[in-house]
Write a protein that holds these residues in place. Structure first.
Motif, PDB file in Angstrom:
ATOM      1  N   GLN A  13       0.837  -1.190   0.000  1.00 50.39           N
ATOM      2  CA  GLN A  13       0.000   0.000   0.000  1.00 50.39           C
ATOM      3  C   GLN A  13       0.874   1.244   0.000  1.00 50.39           C
ATOM      4  OE1 GLN A  13      -2.085   0.816   3.669  1.00 50.39           O
ATOM      5  NE2 GLN A  13      -3.793   1.784   2.588  1.00 50.39           N
ATOM      6  N   LEU A  14       0.673   2.110  -0.983  1.00 47.19           N
ATOM      7  CA  LEU A  14       1.429   3.361  -1.038  1.00 47.19           C
ATOM      8  C   LEU A  14       0.948   4.297   0.058  1.00 47.19           C
ATOM      9  CD1 LEU A  14       3.462   5.205  -2.504  1.00 47.19           C
ATOM     10  CD2 LEU A  14       1.569   5.984  -3.932  1.00 47.19           C
ATOM     11  N   LEU A  15       1.879   4.775   0.880  1.00 46.79           N
ATOM     12  CA  LEU A  15       1.543   5.690   1.967  1.00 46.79           C
ATOM     13  C   LEU A  15       1.857   7.139   1.592  1.00 46.79           C
ATOM     14  CD1 LEU A  15       3.051   3.671   4.957  1.00 46.79           C
ATOM     15  CD2 LEU A  15       0.675   3.691   4.162  1.00 46.79           C
ATOM     16  N   PHE A  16       3.069   7.367   1.140  1.00 48.70           N
ATOM     17  CA  PHE A  16       3.516   8.721   0.783  1.00 48.70           C
ATOM     18  C   PHE A  16       4.463   8.647  -0.407  1.00 48.70           C
ATOM     19  CE2 PHE A  16       1.961  10.758   4.592  1.00 48.70           C
ATOM     20  CZ  PHE A  16       2.057   9.782   5.582  1.00 48.70           C
ATOM     21  N   TYR A  17       4.489   9.720  -1.187  1.00 47.24           N
ATOM     22  CA  TYR A  17       5.545   9.857  -2.175  1.00 47.24           C
ATOM     23  C   TYR A  17       5.997  11.303  -2.220  1.00 47.24           C
ATOM     24  CZ  TYR A  17       2.175  11.617  -5.697  1.00 47.24           C
ATOM     25  OH  TYR A  17       1.229  12.335  -6.376  1.00 47.24           O
ATOM     26  N   SER A  18       7.217  11.482  -2.678  1.00 44.54           N
ATOM     27  CA  SER A  18       7.822  12.808  -2.683  1.00 44.54           C
ATOM     28  C   SER A  18       8.598  13.014  -3.972  1.00 44.54           C
ATOM     29  CB  SER A  18       8.754  12.969  -1.486  1.00 44.54           C
ATOM     30  OG  SER A  18       9.513  14.163  -1.588  1.00 44.54           O
ATOM     31  N   ILE A  19       8.368  14.137  -4.632  1.00 48.63           N
ATOM     32  CA  ILE A  19       9.099  14.446  -5.856  1.00 48.63           C
ATOM     33  C   ILE A  19      10.195  15.470  -5.602  1.00 48.63           C
ATOM     34  CG2 ILE A  19       7.127  13.867  -7.309  1.00 48.63           C
ATOM     35  CD1 ILE A  19       6.662  16.879  -7.660  1.00 48.63           C
ATOM     36  N   GLY A  20      10.338  15.927  -4.347  1.00 52.51           N
ATOM     37  CA  GLY A  20      11.394  16.891  -4.045  1.00 52.51           C
ATOM     38  C   GLY A  20      11.404  17.244  -2.574  1.00 52.51           C
ATOM     39  N   ILE A  21      12.405  18.009  -2.165  1.00 57.03           N
ATOM     40  CA  ILE A  21      12.537  18.413  -0.768  1.00 57.03           C
ATOM     41  C   ILE A  21      11.265  19.122  -0.315  1.00 57.03           C
ATOM     42  CG2 ILE A  21      13.805  19.910   0.835  1.00 57.03           C
ATOM     43  CD1 ILE A  21      16.294  19.405  -0.841  1.00 57.03           C
ATOM     44  N   ASP A  22      10.752  18.672   0.840  1.00 54.32           N
ATOM     45  CA  ASP A  22       9.554  19.250   1.460  1.00 54.32           C
ATOM     46  C   ASP A  22       8.302  19.126   0.590  1.00 54.32           C
ATOM     47  OD1 ASP A  22      11.572  21.890   2.887  1.00 54.32           O
ATOM     48  OD2 ASP A  22      10.984  19.954   3.736  1.00 54.32           O
ATOM     49  N   GLN A  23       8.350  18.298  -0.451  1.00 49.21           N
ATOM     50  CA  GLN A  23       7.177  18.059  -1.291  1.00 49.21           C
ATOM     51  C   GLN A  23       6.673  16.639  -1.042  1.00 49.21           C
ATOM     52  OE1 GLN A  23       7.375  19.705  -5.418  1.00 49.21           O
ATOM     53  NE2 GLN A  23       9.530  19.974  -4.917  1.00 49.21           N
ATOM     54  N   ILE A  24       5.628  16.531  -0.230  1.00 48.00           N
ATOM     55  CA  ILE A  24       5.118  15.232   0.179  1.00 48.00           C
ATOM     56  C   ILE A  24       3.666  15.117  -0.224  1.00 48.00           C
ATOM     57  CG2 ILE A  24       4.825  13.617   2.098  1.00 48.00           C
ATOM     58  CD1 ILE A  24       7.697  14.507   1.792  1.00 48.00           C
ATOM     59  N   SER A  25       3.320  13.977  -0.806  1.00 49.76           N
ATOM     60  CA  SER A  25       1.922  13.686  -1.116  1.00 49.76           C
ATOM     61  C   SER A  25       1.501  12.468  -0.323  1.00 49.76           C
ATOM     62  CB  SER A  25       1.741  13.418  -2.609  1.00 49.76           C
ATOM     63  OG  SER A  25       2.041  14.560  -3.363  1.00 49.76           O
ATOM     64  N   SER A  26       0.332  12.570   0.302  1.00 47.36           N
ATOM     65  CA  SER A  26      -0.192  11.487   1.120  1.00 47.36           C
ATOM     66  C   SER A  26      -1.250  10.733   0.331  1.00 47.36           C
ATOM     67  CB  SER A  26      -0.802  12.039   2.409  1.00 47.36           C
ATOM     68  OG  SER A  26      -1.394  10.992   3.152  1.00 47.36           O
ATOM     69  N   GLU A  27      -1.133   9.430   0.333  1.00 51.58           N
ATOM     70  CA  GLU A  27      -2.052   8.618  -0.446  1.00 51.58           C
ATOM     71  C   GLU A  27      -3.309   8.268   0.358  1.00 51.58           C
ATOM     72  OE1 GLU A  27      -3.309   6.438  -3.854  1.00 51.58           O
ATOM     73  OE2 GLU A  27      -1.907   8.068  -3.472  1.00 51.58           O
ATOM     74  N   VAL A  28      -3.142   7.966   1.618  1.00 58.12           N
ATOM     75  CA  VAL A  28      -4.281   7.565   2.443  1.00 58.12           C
ATOM     76  C   VAL A  28      -4.220   8.293   3.779  1.00 58.12           C
ATOM     77  CG1 VAL A  28      -4.577   5.307   1.387  1.00 58.12           C
ATOM     78  CG2 VAL A  28      -3.028   5.552   3.315  1.00 58.12           C
ATOM     79  N   PRO A  29      -5.386   8.658   4.324  1.00 55.35           N
ATOM     80  CA  PRO A  29      -5.380   9.315   5.639  1.00 55.35           C
ATOM     81  C   PRO A  29      -4.981   8.334   6.734  1.00 55.35           C
ATOM     82  CG  PRO A  29      -7.624   8.839   4.943  1.00 55.35           C
ATOM     83  CD  PRO A  29      -6.741   8.516   3.775  1.00 55.35           C
ATOM     84  N   GLN A  30      -4.175   8.778   7.657  1.00 54.97           N
ATOM     85  CA  GLN A  30      -3.679   7.877   8.695  1.00 54.97           C
ATOM     86  C   GLN A  30      -2.977   8.732   9.747  1.00 54.97           C
ATOM     87  OE1 GLN A  30      -1.135   5.614   6.126  1.00 54.97           O
ATOM     88  NE2 GLN A  30      -0.693   7.540   5.130  1.00 54.97           N
ATOM     89  N   ASN A  31      -2.483   8.081  10.771  1.00 57.39           N
ATOM     90  CA  ASN A  31      -1.781   8.839  11.800  1.00 57.39           C
ATOM     91  C   ASN A  31      -0.281   8.848  11.555  1.00 57.39           C
ATOM     92  OD1 ASN A  31      -1.401   6.105  12.470  1.00 57.39           O
ATOM     93  ND2 ASN A  31      -0.932   6.658  14.568  1.00 57.39           N
ATOM     94  N   LEU A  32       0.119   8.580  10.314  1.00 59.45           N
ATOM     95  CA  LEU A  32       1.524   8.649   9.950  1.00 59.45           C
ATOM     96  C   LEU A  32       1.781   9.930   9.173  1.00 59.45           C
ATOM     97  CD1 LEU A  32       1.932   4.978   8.681  1.00 59.45           C
ATOM     98  CD2 LEU A  32       2.695   5.880  10.882  1.00 59.45           C
ATOM     99  N   SER A  33       3.028  10.373   9.192  1.00 60.94           N
ATOM    100  CA  SER A  33       3.428  11.521   8.393  1.00 60.94           C
ATOM    101  C   SER A  33       4.791  11.241   7.793  1.00 60.94           C
ATOM    102  CB  SER A  33       3.468  12.790   9.240  1.00 60.94           C
ATOM    103  OG  SER A  33       4.436  12.663  10.273  1.00 60.94           O
ATOM    104  N   ALA A  34       5.145  11.990   6.768  1.00 60.41           N
ATOM    105  CA  ALA A  34       6.449  11.819   6.123  1.00 60.41           C
ATOM    106  C   ALA A  34       7.088  13.173   5.931  1.00 60.41           C
ATOM    107  CB  ALA A  34       6.300  11.097   4.790  1.00 60.41           C
ATOM    108  N   SER A  35       8.415  13.163   5.921  1.00 56.72           N
ATOM    109  CA  SER A  35       9.150  14.395   5.680  1.00 56.72           C
ATOM    110  C   SER A  35      10.360  14.094   4.814  1.00 56.72           C
ATOM    111  CB  SER A  35       9.582  15.041   7.002  1.00 56.72           C
ATOM    112  OG  SER A  35      10.441  14.180   7.723  1.00 56.72           O
ATOM    113  N   ARG A  36      10.774  15.100   4.078  1.00 56.09           N
ATOM    114  CA  ARG A  36      11.959  14.973   3.215  1.00 56.09           C
ATOM    115  C   ARG A  36      12.815  16.217   3.434  1.00 56.09           C
ATOM    116  NH1 ARG A  36      11.954  13.380  -3.222  1.00 56.09           N
ATOM    117  NH2 ARG A  36      14.218  13.480  -3.553  1.00 56.09           N
ATOM    118  N   PRO A  37      13.622  16.191   4.482  1.00 59.17           N
ATOM    119  CA  PRO A  37      14.436  17.367   4.807  1.00 59.17           C
ATOM    120  C   PRO A  37      15.621  17.574   3.864  1.00 59.17           C
ATOM    121  CG  PRO A  37      14.893  15.570   6.331  1.00 59.17           C
ATOM    122  CD  PRO A  37      13.739  15.132   5.479  1.00 59.17           C
TER     123      PRO A  37
END
Lengths: 113, 114
Positions: B45-69
């Motif tokens: 299951q895809l949770l998050f994807y990122s195409i660049g620094i600080d650019q995060i897309s969330s696939e499903v609502p959940q209590n998880l988060s992602a970051s790309r510093p």
């Protein structure tokens, strides 16, 4: 929303015989398809792929067939070897949205010596 | 050559505790980065994807988060874990071009929430 489906959770074949793993998809925008192989406690590894302009792609013992009209693809392994025992994931993506690859639930293949 | 590192390999955490999983990629620049989860007996299951620094897309609502510093660093976090967060978490990367030629996965993290 299961856009990629692998309806057989498991498959068992004898060593030396053919293994056929099946995959169906619902999104007609998918135009690139891949198979991944996964051993326990490891990440999936890329096995073989096919684009929608082809209906067959072969790499050694592995061949992937694509039937666009039926939205169906299959992976053939001939001859099957015990080392092929793993979970196989089918995946699909759309050319317009290459950030989003959809995976099936996987099929666990067991090749018996 | 490109490599992807993911750690830790296994993690047992109590319900309500925080989570931080880290993924780094070497040997490439400007990769697309992904977090997937494989729950027991289920697919990826895809949770998050990122195409660049600080650019995060969330696939499903959940209590998880992602970051790309940083360009080649992707972090999966939670402030309070739930039992349902247990699973096998996979980080992956791909080249940033179209069409996509497939993802390369890390070795995964087995998370058990108790």
């Amino acid at each position: 929303d299961q856009q990629v489906k692998q309806n057989s959770p498991s498959l068992s074949v004898q060593e030396g015989r053919i293994s056929i793993l099946n995959c169906d998809y619902t999104n007609s925008m998918f135009d690139y398809f891949l198979w991944y192989k996964k051993y326990p406690a490891e990440g999936p590894t890329f096995l073989i792929s096919i684009s929608s302009i082809k209906d067959k792609n072969e790499d050694g013992r592995f061949t992937v067939f694509l039937n666009k009209s039926a939205k169906h693809l299959s992976l053939h392994i001939v001859p099957s070897q015990p080392g092929d025992s793993a979970v196989y994931f089918c995946a699909a993506s759309a050319r317009y949205n290459n950030n989003d690859m959809r995976f099936g639930a996987g099929t666990r293949l067991t090749v018996k010596p | 050559s490109q490599t992807i590192h993911q750690w830790p390999a296994t993690l047992v955490q109590p319900v309500g505790s925080p989570l931080s999983l880290e993924c780094t990629v070497e040997g490439t620049s400007n990769p697309n980065l992904y977090w997937y989860r494989q729950a027991a007996g289920r697919g990826l299951q895809l949770l998050f994807y990122s195409i660049g620094i600080d650019q995060i897309s969330s696939e499903v609502p959940q209590n998880l988060s992602a970051s790309r510093p940083q360009d080649r660093q992707f972090i999966l976090s939670s402030k309070k874990l739930l039992l349902s967060d247990s699973g096998f978490y996979l980080c992956a990367w791909s080249v940033r071009r179209s069409p996509n030629y497939g993802y390369t996965f890390g070795s995964g993290t087995r998370l058990t929430v108790v």
